[in-house]
Scaffold this active site. Structure first.
Site, PDB file in Angstrom:
ATOM      1  N   HIS A 105     -18.126  54.421 -23.479  1.00  0.00           N
ATOM      2  CA  HIS A 105     -18.242  54.477 -24.934  1.00  0.00           C
ATOM      3  C   HIS A 105     -19.707  54.526 -25.340  1.00  0.00           C
ATOM      4  CE1 HIS A 105     -18.544  52.275 -28.939  1.00  0.00           C
ATOM      5  NE2 HIS A 105     -17.877  53.382 -29.231  1.00  0.00           N
ATOM      6  N   SER A 106     -20.054  55.440 -26.241  1.00  0.00           N
ATOM      7  CA  SER A 106     -21.380  55.500 -26.825  1.00  0.00           C
ATOM      8  C   SER A 106     -22.471  55.532 -25.748  1.00  0.00           C
ATOM      9  CB  SER A 106     -21.560  54.318 -27.789  1.00  0.00           C
ATOM     10  OG  SER A 106     -22.621  54.541 -28.682  1.00  0.00           O
ATOM     11  N   PHE A 107     -23.370  54.538 -25.712  1.00  0.00           N
ATOM     12  CA  PHE A 107     -24.432  54.511 -24.706  1.00  0.00           C
ATOM     13  C   PHE A 107     -23.865  54.423 -23.297  1.00  0.00           C
ATOM     14  CE2 PHE A 107     -28.115  52.854 -22.418  1.00  0.00           C
ATOM     15  CZ  PHE A 107     -29.181  53.515 -23.026  1.00  0.00           C
ATOM     16  N   MET A 132     -22.797  59.109 -25.818  1.00  0.00           N
ATOM     17  CA  MET A 132     -24.077  59.790 -25.758  1.00  0.00           C
ATOM     18  C   MET A 132     -24.134  60.666 -24.511  1.00  0.00           C
ATOM     19  SD  MET A 132     -27.886  58.097 -25.496  1.00  0.00           S
ATOM     20  CE  MET A 132     -27.969  57.677 -27.239  1.00  0.00           C
TER      21      MET A 132
END
Length: 267
Positions: A105-107, A132
């Protein structure tokens, strides 16, 4: 209950002994999910999704990356993307996990990309959850808008002398429910700044040729990751799907996210 040499069979489930000593209950035919959190979060953020996956008979691991959550006492200027990759890679090795559905998730997308590069034989499918995308040799800050980078550097300097990025309010992730926001803000911790300024050291392309799905969370869309979502939409070998949820879908829409993960894992 039937005891065997390496496991215990109970009501159709298998209690698998892990390296940590904990038992992971998995029904025959169940999947193994490793859920990697994003910046400022920890393994705790997956609580609602992991509960649903386990109830459906799947095994779930939710590692917390170095310097965050219950490991916040390890905050250091020496933390890099390599550290975060090793956090996950070592889990897969020490728990002897294979055929894994690896979710970032995300980073956490950076760590997922690194693990796919280092041990593809253990990964069944990659899932980038509103994640990302950092190209090989580039830094996470390279994937963000310049004005956002400048604001984060200023905040890091003001809050910790450049050691870490202070956690934003829950609203920054699209979480507006008061109870959810309070829960999220209770556990968010500063993010090591050095993880944003270190390069992604991988040898192959992002995903390393493994089956990969990118889930774009679009209600509302997290603006900082617009370029990453566009990358995934146009990347050959990546499936792109959208979820009508905010960036922190594991908090705001656990049922919908769980259903989407199970659908992806089944293919």
């Amino acid at each position: 209950m039937i005891a065997t040499a390496g496991s215990t069979v109970l009501a159709g489930t298998v209690a698998l002994p892990g390296a940590s000593g904990a038992e992971v209950h998995k029904q025959p035919g169940g999947h193994t999910f490793v859920l990697v959190h994003g910046a400022w979060h920890g393994g705790w953020c997956w609580q609602r999704v992991s509960e649903r996956l386990r109830q459906a008979g799947h095994s779930v691991f939710t590692p917390t990356q170095t310097g965050l959550g219950e490991r916040r006492h390890l905050m250091s200027r020496d933390i890099t993307l390599d550290t975060f990759i090793l956090d996950v890679a070592n889990l897969l090795e020490m728990e002897d996990l294979g055929d894994v559905v690896l979710v970032g998730h995300s980073f956490g997308g950076c760590a997922v990309s690194g693990v796919a590069d280092r041990m593809p034989e253990r990964v069944r499918r990659l899932v980038y959850l509103d994640a990302m995308i950092v190209e090989p040799g580039r830094k996470p800050f390279d994937a963000l808008p310049p004005e956002g980078v400048a604001a984060r550097l200023k905040a890091a300097e003001a809050s910790s002398g450049g050691l870490s990025l202070p956690a934003p309010a829950a609203a920054a992730f699209g979480v507006t429910d008061a109870a959810d926001a309070a829960w999220l803000e209770r556990y968010l911790t500063p993010q090591p700044l050095s993880a944003y300024t270190s390069p992604l050291n991988v040898n192959g392309p992002i995903g390393n040729g493994l089956p990969a799905t990118y889930i774009g969370c679009v209600a509302p869309a997290y603006a900082a990751l617009n370029s990453s979502r566009e990358w995934a939409k146009n990347r050959k070998g990546f499936d792109y799907v959208e979820l009508a949820a905010c960036h922190d879908a594991m908090v705001s829409a656990p049922d919908a996210l769980t259903a989407r993960l199970l659908d992806i894992a089944a293919h």
